[in-house]
Design an enzyme around this catalytic site. Sequence first.
Site, short mmCIF file in Angstrom:
data_model
loop_
_atom_site.label_atom_id
_atom_site.label_comp_id
_atom_site.label_asym_id
_atom_site.label_seq_id
_atom_site.Cartn_x
_atom_site.Cartn_y
_atom_site.Cartn_z
N ASN A 9 11.82 -51.48 -11.04
CA ASN A 9 11.29 -50.27 -11.68
C ASN A 9 10.07 -49.87 -10.86
O ASN A 9 9.02 -50.49 -10.98
CB ASN A 9 10.92 -50.57 -13.14
CG ASN A 9 10.18 -49.41 -13.79
OD1 ASN A 9 10.14 -48.30 -13.24
ND2 ASN A 9 9.59 -49.65 -14.95
N LYS A 11 8.27 -47.33 -11.11
CA LYS A 11 7.25 -46.55 -11.84
C LYS A 11 6.84 -45.35 -10.97
O LYS A 11 7.66 -44.85 -10.20
CB LYS A 11 6.07 -47.44 -12.23
CG LYS A 11 6.55 -48.71 -12.95
CD LYS A 11 5.47 -49.50 -13.61
CE LYS A 11 6.09 -50.73 -14.28
NZ LYS A 11 5.11 -51.52 -15.00
N HIS A 95 10.66 -47.66 -22.04
CA HIS A 95 9.70 -48.56 -21.41
C HIS A 95 8.39 -48.50 -22.19
O HIS A 95 8.02 -47.45 -22.72
CB HIS A 95 9.46 -48.14 -19.95
CG HIS A 95 8.70 -49.17 -19.18
ND1 HIS A 95 7.33 -49.28 -19.26
CD2 HIS A 95 9.11 -50.17 -18.37
CE1 HIS A 95 6.93 -50.29 -18.51
NE2 HIS A 95 8.00 -50.85 -17.96
N GLU A 97 5.45 -48.27 -21.29
CA GLU A 97 4.51 -47.24 -20.83
C GLU A 97 4.88 -45.88 -21.41
O GLU A 97 4.02 -45.06 -21.73
CB GLU A 97 4.49 -47.22 -19.29
CG GLU A 97 3.77 -48.45 -18.76
CD GLU A 97 4.26 -48.95 -17.41
OE1 GLU A 97 4.95 -48.20 -16.68
OE2 GLU A 97 3.96 -50.11 -17.08
N GLU A 167 10.26 -57.11 -22.40
CA GLU A 167 9.04 -57.04 -21.59
C GLU A 167 7.82 -57.16 -22.50
O GLU A 167 7.39 -56.16 -23.10
CB GLU A 167 8.97 -55.70 -20.84
CG GLU A 167 10.11 -55.48 -19.87
CD GLU A 167 9.74 -54.47 -18.78
OE1 GLU A 167 10.02 -54.77 -17.62
OE2 GLU A 167 9.16 -53.43 -19.08
N GLY A 173 2.25 -56.06 -15.32
CA GLY A 173 1.24 -55.66 -14.33
C GLY A 173 -0.05 -56.47 -14.43
O GLY A 173 -1.06 -56.10 -13.82
N SER A 213 5.49 -59.20 -14.68
CA SER A 213 4.95 -60.02 -13.58
C SER A 213 5.99 -60.99 -12.99
O SER A 213 5.65 -62.10 -12.59
CB SER A 213 3.70 -60.78 -14.04
OG SER A 213 2.70 -59.85 -14.44
O1 LIG Z 1 7.04 -53.02 -16.50
C1 LIG Z 1 7.64 -53.76 -15.73
C2 LIG Z 1 9.00 -53.44 -15.29
O2 LIG Z 1 9.56 -52.42 -16.05
C3 LIG Z 1 7.00 -54.98 -15.21
O3 LIG Z 1 6.06 -54.63 -14.27
P1 LIG Z 1 5.41 -55.78 -13.33
O4 LIG Z 1 6.58 -56.53 -12.74
O5 LIG Z 1 4.63 -55.03 -12.31
O6 LIG Z 1 4.60 -56.63 -14.25
#
Ligand SMILES: O=C(CO)COP(=O)(O)O
Length: 253
Positions: A9, A11, A95, A97, A167, A173, A213
């Site tokens: 992903n 982002k 997601h 976010e 997640e 992150g 992560s």
């Molecule tokens: O939100 C994520 C994948 O959708 C996870 O992000 P990270 O792998 O950067 O922690």
Amino acid sequence: MRKQVIAGNWKMNKTHTEAEEFIQAAKNEVPSTNEVESVVCAPFPFLQKMVEETKGTALEIGAQNMHFEESGAFTGEVSPVMLKELGVSYVVLGHSERREVFKETDEEVNKKVHAAFKHELTPIVCVGETLEQREADQTMDHVEAQVKKALEGLSDEQASNTIIAYEPIWAIGTGRTATSEQANEVCTHIRKVVGDFVNADAAEAVRIQYGGSVKPANVDELLSQSDIDGALVGGASLEADSFLNLVEAGKHE
Ligand SMILES: O=C(CO)COP(=O)(O)O
């Protein structure tokens, strides 16, 4: 045996040129195998080019969001019809976010899941708890409610074909990965919820990813868990080498 799904992903990262460099480096290195599916979920402006360039390879392309309506007065939105016509195969929905920053609700996520199946896109539905919820021992209830709402009204077959990404928000992150036991515990619960809410066959078939992560150094341990069938990866999917390492790990599970 469930096929592992390793999905990047990206982002809101990369320029068109950088996306192109990634594709050139990765597209012919991704294995065509029954053991792992490899997906990159990229920003909308890159999708057409990425789909064209990966044709005939094992690298699949996904979007990171979409609207549930097919067309209309929704300025700034992208519809499932548009994604399907481009040749996109997957779409990340709900997601954390999007839920947090853009205030997406469980109801909207459910409408989007229905829209994805209507247009033959495979939904990757994200669920997960905040740190506060984990500390208050609400993880299982929260995730259960999100899963049930996301799957509401689907046929048994559609539910079986949904990819669920667990997640934990506190691990996204942050460099703070859930331990493989913590991750598996929730994924096992999700599978049980699917069993109770849909049926035993769907529970057996549904693929559940872990995200938060994930990186080459911890992916083997996570994927070796009984109920984890892949990973949804942010930061460590941005470089082709790192993404290919993750795919390789998926192949060995
Ligand atoms: O939100 C994520 C994948 O959708 C996870 O992000 P990270 O792998 O950067 O922690």
